[in-house]
Design a protein around this motif. Structure first.
Motif, PDB file in Angstrom:
ATOM      1  N   SER A 148       0.597 -28.111   7.098  1.00 48.21           N
ATOM      2  CA  SER A 148      -0.427 -28.015   8.150  1.00 48.21           C
ATOM      3  C   SER A 148      -1.075 -29.373   8.420  1.00 48.21           C
ATOM      4  CB  SER A 148      -1.473 -26.951   7.830  1.00 48.21           C
ATOM      5  OG  SER A 148      -1.996 -27.121   6.555  1.00 48.21           O
ATOM      6  N   GLY A 181      -8.978 -18.081   4.940  1.00 43.27           N
ATOM      7  CA  GLY A 181      -7.718 -18.474   4.301  1.00 43.27           C
ATOM      8  C   GLY A 181      -7.498 -19.955   4.517  1.00 43.27           C
ATOM      9  N   ASP A 204     -11.497 -19.041   0.944  1.00 42.28           N
ATOM     10  CA  ASP A 204     -10.143 -18.803   0.426  1.00 42.28           C
ATOM     11  C   ASP A 204     -10.260 -18.063  -0.905  1.00 42.28           C
ATOM     12  OD1 ASP A 204      -7.228 -20.174   1.242  1.00 42.28           O
ATOM     13  OD2 ASP A 204      -7.352 -19.426  -0.817  1.00 42.28           O
TER      14      ASP A 204
END
Ligand SMILES: C[S@@+](CC[C@H](N)C(=O)[O-])C[C@H]1O[C@@H](n2cnc3c(N)ncnc32)[C@H](O)[C@@H]1O
Length: 355
Positions: A148, A181, A204
């Motif tokens: 990411s 998350g 998270d």
């Protein structure tokens, strides 16, 4: 087969099987080339002998030789037998080195090694049901953040956030933002730095990622950003946030519908939920020509589905697809769901949802 289903052009099956095995083995070697910095160094120094490359990377010569020969027979590296030198052609290098950013496909090869590590546990699940917990996956969070960090983070300000009308101006003025998350939190750090008047929080399940994110945010001097270990299936916030994000974090939830319902409740009536998730159809017959179809169904079985099942979850899987995702979002009370596809990301699409 429904009318919309695709047909697949087949190679001879024995040839296809050999391609698959060669590809799988080469993928492991690509992962090694990425992690050891061999690709980066080859691109930097040009044609080199085994000895020169081993010296330049401070790696063991015998291993470097075997790796180079594997790269040569797989058509990634060129070998000059007279000069005994190896070259990574620039167009190949572009897809395999760190400095290429979002174009560096070598990062994704690491998922194969991460998955292969849990094969024994997955086999047990085939016999007994249940799932493999997040804690069994060595390096998952590290690889996910690398993925990411190169595919989402650089595109966030220029292409992702502008998908929501007027959002950038609101972020400039100061709003409340939550990312669920959040993993190692790189996307939130990018936003928190760009919009100092807004307040950001990342949740998270995993202590290790939250500790990593907290330390990193502190070292970057980001005082408008916090991280918490929190299970978002028991969120409890009501109309608190102006903007909520979930980057590849819904399909592997134990209770995805509950999480989406909680997100909808936590969002102000004027707020927006932006969900980045895997782009596919919910129906396998429509995914026959998906460029990452085999890869993503494997990631599902070996990771996303099973981490959900490990928590007695629904086990939606990576390939839950646009149709199911839209249904879940609508059930959570989102009246408008717009699906966007961005050029920088071959893997995901973006759902912009409002109540
Ligand atoms: C596929 S990773 C994505 C991480 C991050 N958003 C990124 O793009 O790098 C999914 C993350 O969701 C977290 N997660 C899964 N279920 C959760 C839950 N119920 N509550 C909070 N976090 C959860 C996992 O620990 C993992 O870090």
């Amino acid at each position: 087969m429904p009318a919309s289903a695709e047909t697949k052009t087949e190679k001879r099956f024995d040839e296809k099987l050999l391609d698959i095995y060669n590809g799988a083995a080469t993928t492991l070697m690509i992962s090694i080339g990425h992690r050891t910095g061999l690709f980066d160094k080859m691109a930097e120094i040009g044609a080199a002998s085994i000895e020169q490359l081993a010296k330049a990377t401070s790696l063991n010569e015998r291993y470097v030789r075997e790796w180079l020969d594997s790269m040569t027979v797989s058509g990634i590296v060129n070998y000059d037998a007279e000069q005994k030198s190896y070259t990574l052609p620039p167009d190949h290098a572009h897809l395999l080195i760190r400095s290429s950013g979002k174009d560096n496909l070598a990062v994704f090869a690491q998922y194969v090694s991460v998955m292969a590590n849990v094969e024994d546990e997955i086999i047990e699940c085939f016999h007994k049901g249940g799932g493999v917990p997040y804690s069994s996956y060595k390096r998952f969070h590290e690889v996910m953040a690398e993925d990411s960090g190169q595919s989402l983070v650089p595109a966030l300000l220029e292409t992702v956030l502008p998908l929501v009308d007027g959002l950038v101006a609101k972020l400039d003025q100061g709003i409340e933002v939550m990312d669920i998350g959040c993993g190692r939190g790189l996307a939130l750090m990018r936003m928190a730095k760009a919009f100092p008047k807004s307040k950001f929080v990342g949740y998270d399940l995993c202590d290790e990622t939250v500790a990593f994110a907290t330390k990193e945010a502190k070292s970057r001097g980001l005082s408008n950003l916090t991280f918490e270990v929190r299970d978002v299936s028991a969120l409890g916030d009501v109309e608190k946030f102006d903007f909520i994000t979930a980057f590849d974090a819904i399909h592997d939830q134990a209770q995805p519908q509950t999480v989406l319902n909680n997100i909808s409740k936590a969002l102000k009536t004027t707020g927006t939920f932006l969900m980045q998730d895997i782009d596919a159809s919910s129906h396998v017959e429509n995914n026959l020509n998906h460029p990452l179809g085999p890869f993503l169904y494997a990631v599902s079985c070996m990771h996303c589905m099973t981490v959900s099942l490990a928590q007695n979850g629904e086990g939606l899987g990576t390939m839950w697809g646009r149709e199911t995702a839209k249904t879940y979002l609508e059930r959570a009370g989102f009246k408008s769901v717009v699906i966007e596809k961005l050029n920088h990301d071959i893997q995901n699409c973006i759902y912009v949802a409002t109540k």
